[in-house]
Design an enzyme around this catalytic site. Structure first.
Site, short mmCIF file in Angstrom:
data_model
loop_
_atom_site.label_atom_id
_atom_site.label_comp_id
_atom_site.label_asym_id
_atom_site.label_seq_id
_atom_site.Cartn_x
_atom_site.Cartn_y
_atom_site.Cartn_z
N GLY A 153 -4.26 0.31 9.29
CA GLY A 153 -4.32 1.59 8.55
C GLY A 153 -4.26 2.72 9.79
O GLY A 153 -4.74 2.78 10.82
N CYS A 175 -9.21 5.67 0.37
CA CYS A 175 -9.86 6.62 1.20
C CYS A 175 -10.73 7.80 0.54
O CYS A 175 -10.38 8.06 -0.46
CB CYS A 175 -9.05 7.11 2.08
N LYS A 181 -1.17 1.48 -2.54
CA LYS A 181 -2.04 0.24 -2.42
C LYS A 181 -3.17 0.80 -3.31
O LYS A 181 -4.12 1.70 -2.89
CB LYS A 181 -2.52 -0.02 -1.09
N ILE A 192 -5.42 -6.05 -4.29
CA ILE A 192 -6.36 -5.11 -4.14
C ILE A 192 -6.78 -4.78 -2.72
O ILE A 192 -6.74 -5.81 -1.91
CB ILE A 192 -7.59 -5.61 -5.17
N GLY A 244 -8.13 -12.62 -1.13
CA GLY A 244 -8.93 -13.72 -0.99
C GLY A 244 -7.81 -15.01 -1.00
O GLY A 244 -7.93 -16.11 -1.11
C1 FMN Z 1 -11.43 -5.98 8.88
C2 FMN Z 1 -10.17 -5.26 7.79
C3 FMN Z 1 -9.90 -4.24 7.95
C4 FMN Z 1 -9.02 -3.63 6.94
N1 FMN Z 1 -8.46 -2.40 7.11
C5 FMN Z 1 -7.46 -1.86 6.07
C6 FMN Z 1 -6.91 -0.93 6.29
O1 FMN Z 1 -6.82 -0.01 7.47
N2 FMN Z 1 -6.08 -0.34 5.15
C7 FMN Z 1 -5.89 -0.70 4.10
O2 FMN Z 1 -5.42 -0.44 3.25
N3 FMN Z 1 -6.57 -1.93 3.76
C8 FMN Z 1 -7.51 -2.62 4.85
N4 FMN Z 1 -8.20 -3.68 4.65
C9 FMN Z 1 -8.07 -4.41 3.31
C10 FMN Z 1 -7.09 -5.46 3.36
O3 FMN Z 1 -5.75 -5.12 3.80
C11 FMN Z 1 -7.11 -6.21 2.02
O4 FMN Z 1 -6.54 -5.35 1.01
C12 FMN Z 1 -8.48 -7.05 1.41
O5 FMN Z 1 -8.96 -7.42 2.63
C13 FMN Z 1 -8.30 -7.69 0.49
O6 FMN Z 1 -7.46 -9.09 0.91
P1 FMN Z 1 -8.00 -10.28 1.55
O7 FMN Z 1 -9.35 -10.80 0.94
O8 FMN Z 1 -6.80 -11.40 1.90
O9 FMN Z 1 -8.62 -9.95 2.79
C14 FMN Z 1 -8.89 -4.38 5.48
C15 FMN Z 1 -9.77 -5.53 5.36
C16 FMN Z 1 -10.45 -6.07 6.50
C17 FMN Z 1 -11.06 -7.38 6.23
#
Ligand code: FMN
Length: 308
Positions: free
Chosen positions: A51, A135, A170, A196, A249
């Site tokens: 991000g 945000c 998003k 999500i 997930g």
């Molecule tokens: C450490 C971390 C940093 C993240 N930073 C961002 C970000 O900067 N911008 C964003 O839109 N989502 C961010 N996310 C959310 C992920 O892109 C993703 O949408 C969310 O973790 C759900 O997917 P997952 O369960 O596969 O991790 C972040 C998630 C994690 C775990």
């Protein structure tokens, strides 16, 4: 050979054609360069970078990570180098890649988003923008932009006007009716929707008798959120006529296929990369194997198949 290609911005002049549906999610794959020694990341469908904000950010106080049952909490707080350094240092590297890179943008005000969108427009090495509306809107007392349809649409309209790049919006799960937000951003000019983002959560440190995370609250991700994410993808895919990118997930190809059958044209692998850096490639290979085994030649045959 199975055809895995997918067009994520059919209404956009530039389009966003991926050779396959597997993307990395923002904040979990750095700028891509950090992972290029683990596998050939050029094989993926697309990468979403960390991000990015108008100014560099140091992020939230430590601790910023906590493990949970089947998942994790993070309160990184958008630590990043800022849009100017991104353009100067990262985009020239991406311009030499065949992997499309999508820049994830975050802001404190509608104008922040619009300014970044206009700065990133036309920069070589960028194939699209992903607008993170999870945000806090400072002018509205800190409510997430994506929590209500009007503010989500306002951000989308301003970004749409500021760039000719494909715009992915998003969505946050921290809202009462995600389908309404999806419809609002579609009408405001989004090319695709991704979802999500993390679910708001917290943990307590028993010894200190205080919140475990320095920021008190954080975002829950990982396998724990998959059923919620899948349901929301199903809802949103039924409400809009633009491509939906599903995530939350996803750890294996079976998880990814569930999202595709629920209506996702592409999927994002996030937290899984922390335990298995090759996870995005494993997911891609597993989707391909499933299609070969089932005699499916084109991914489009699977998209939304659970809805028909
Ligand atoms: C450490 C971390 C940093 C993240 N930073 C961002 C970000 O900067 N911008 C964003 O839109 N989502 C961010 N996310 C959310 C992920 O892109 C993703 O949408 C969310 O973790 C759900 O997917 P997952 O369960 O596969 O991790 C972040 C998630 C994690 C775990």
């Amino acid at each position: 050979m199975v055809n895995l290609s997918v067009q994520l911005a059919p209404k956009n002049l530039q389009g966003l054609l991926l050779t396959n549906p597997v993307m990395t999610s923002a904040g979990t794959f750095g700028y891509g360069t950090e992972y290029s020694h683990t596998f050939d990341i050029q094989k993926l469908g697309a990468m979403v970078c960390k991000g990015t904000t108008l100014k560099p950010r140091e992020g939230n106080p430590q601790p910023r990570l906590a493990e949970t049952a089947s998942g994790m909490l993070n309160s990184i707080g958008l630590q990043n180098i800022g849009v100017n350094a991104l353009i100067k240092e990262k985009t020239p590297i991406w311009a030499s890649w065949r992997l499309p890179v999508i820049v994830n943008i975050a802001g404190e005000s509608v104008d922040d988003y619009a300014q970044m969108a206009s700065q990133l427009d036309g920069v070589a090495g960028i194939s699209g923008l992903e607008v993170n509306i999870s945000c806090p809107n400072v002018a509205a007392g800190g409510a997430e932009f994506g929590a209500n349809p009007d503010s989500a649409a306002e951000v989308t309209t301003k970004v749409r006007k500021a760039t000719s790049l494909p715009v992915l919006v998003k969505l946050t799960p921290n809202t009462t009716d995600i389908a309404k937000v999806a419809v609002a951003v579609t009408e405001a000019g989004a090319d695709a929707i991704s979802l999500i983002n993390t679910l708001k959560g917290m943990a307590i440190d028993l010894n200190k008798r205080k919140p475990l995370l320095g920021n008190i609250t954080g975002g829950l991700s990982g396998p724990a959120i998959k059923p919620v994410a899948l349901y929301m993808v199903y809802e949103v895919a039924g409400a809009v006529d633009i491509p939906v990118i599903g995530g939350g997930g996803i750890t294996t190809a079976s998880d990814a296929l569930e999202f595709i059958m629920a209506g996702a044209s592409a999927i994002q692998v996030g937290s899984a990369s922390f335990t298995n850096p090759r996870a995005p490639l494993d997911v891609l290979e597993g989707i391909e194997q499933f299609m070969q085994k089932e005699g499916i030649n084109n991914l489009t045959e699977l998209i939304g198949s659970a809805r028909r």
